[in-house]
Design an enzyme around this catalytic site. Structure first.
Site, mmCIF file in Angstrom:
data_model
loop_
_atom_site.group_PDB
_atom_site.id
_atom_site.type_symbol
_atom_site.label_atom_id
_atom_site.label_comp_id
_atom_site.label_asym_id
_atom_site.label_seq_id
_atom_site.Cartn_x
_atom_site.Cartn_y
_atom_site.Cartn_z
ATOM 1 C CE LYS A 153 34.958 36.956 44.382
ATOM 2 N NZ LYS A 153 34.972 37.708 45.837
ATOM 3 C CE LYS A 250 37.759 34.972 52.058
ATOM 4 N NZ LYS A 250 38.289 35.932 50.951
#
EC number: 5.1.1.-
Length: 336
Positions: A153, A250
């Site tokens: 990230k 997702k």
């Protein structure tokens, strides 16, 4: 059919930070659907970015409990049509749809991937995610969990320096997720540097609606770019086609396994690379994702691995990224 609802607070092994938030725990809703002595389980997490709370999802379901429980369940696909008519949020739909699919597999006494005519002979391994932190702590997290494939990230003022330092400590493949924190110019500038450092692709570098910027990035970036925040529901797949090399689906955002399978089909038709990602779910949600593995190019299903304590059994992910699929049918889930 009977519904059970339960909120869990999942403690994380480490503070998890991305470009827009940090957290030490994850709230999640577990839905149970019971029919003929079998219970299927589904999950959806809370999410401040999408303004989703567990209490909100539970209230939605309670408001239509009678209509759901009275439904004459036959297939997840038909059940999903019924749920859509009740105007539920996608996250709420996901929890119910995952439970319905798990229940269906258990009633048929087969794992979902077999019902869908796929096999587990070949499938992608999951990455393991390293959240934003000090460089020293990111290195420590990497060393604590040796893994063949990491998602890093980013979204700081020292993103490339972070990857340079992490690269000193592992030969594993890196994927970068900036969670909409970069500009087109940053992305194009960073891409060749990151490629030299063993980065495989970039996930959602720009804001979700920056289509002009993404057109430039797709044209000039030396690394493939995968849509996440830009690809939420089924209609987004075609919209993302001209601007991305692939999509990250997702289940919570699109509404569950049923729409995700349609998104996979559409993505294949458009020649897109296909990934399914997680939202720090427990093994309930991760086991549902795992049923899609034979259909995917990439997967991010490390959610349960990021928890200090889990709440269910299902798929098991080994230290080399390989998956042990449970003998229990459906998604293979049992609550602890």
């Amino acid at each position: 059919m009977q519904i059970t609802l339960k909120k869990y607070i999942l403690p994380l092994a480490h503070t998890f930070t991305i470009s827009r938030e940090s957290r030490d725990e994850q709230d999640t809703l577990i839905v149970g659907l019971t029919l003929n002595g079998k219970t299927g389980y589904g999950e959806a997490t809370s999410n401040p970015y999408y303004k989703i709370t567990i209490e909100g999802m539970m209230a939605e379901i309670e408001a239509v409990r009678d209509q759901i429980e009275a439904y004459d369940f036959d297939t997840p696909e038909n059940f999903y049509e019924h749920l859509e008519s009740l105007n539920l949020h996608k996250f709420t739909l996901c929890a119910l749809d995952l439970a319905a699919n798990d229940l269906y597999g258990k009633l048929k006494d087969k794992p979902l991937y077999q019902i869908w005519d796929t096999t587990t002979d070949q499938y992608p391994i999951t990455n393991y995610t390293i959240g934003i932190d000090t460089i020293e702590k990111m290195v420590a997290k990497l060393q604590e969990k040796p893994w063949p494939l990491y998602k890093i990230k980013l979204g700081t003022n020292e993103d490339v320096d972070i990857i340079r330092e992490l690269r000193k400590h592992t030969d594993s493949v890196f994927r970068i997720d900036a969670n909409t924190a970069w500009t087109a110019e940053e992305t194009i500038k960073n891409a060749p540097l990151l490629k030299e450092l063993g980065v495989e692709f970039l996930e959602q570098p720009l804001k979700a609606d920056d289509w002009e910027g993404m057109a430039l990035v797709k044209k000039k970036s030396v690394l493939p770019v995968i849509a996440d925040e830009s690809c939420i529901v089924e209609t987004d797949v075609e919209a993302c086609g001209p601007y991305f090399h692939g999509i990250n689906i997702k289940l919570t955002k699109c509404g569950g396994l049923t729409p995700a399978r349609r998104m996979i089909k559409k993505g294949r038709e458009l020649g897109l690379q296909l990934m399914v990602g997680c939202m720090t779910e427990s093994t309930v949600g991760i086991s549902a994702i795992a049923q899609l593995l034979p259909q995917l190019d990439y997967v991010d299903m490390d959610g349960a691995m990021l928890l200090r304590e889990d709440i269910a059994t299902g798929v098991t992910i080994l230290n080399d990224g390989k998956v042990i699929f449970p003998e229990l049918p459906g998604s293979g889930i049992q609550l602890l």
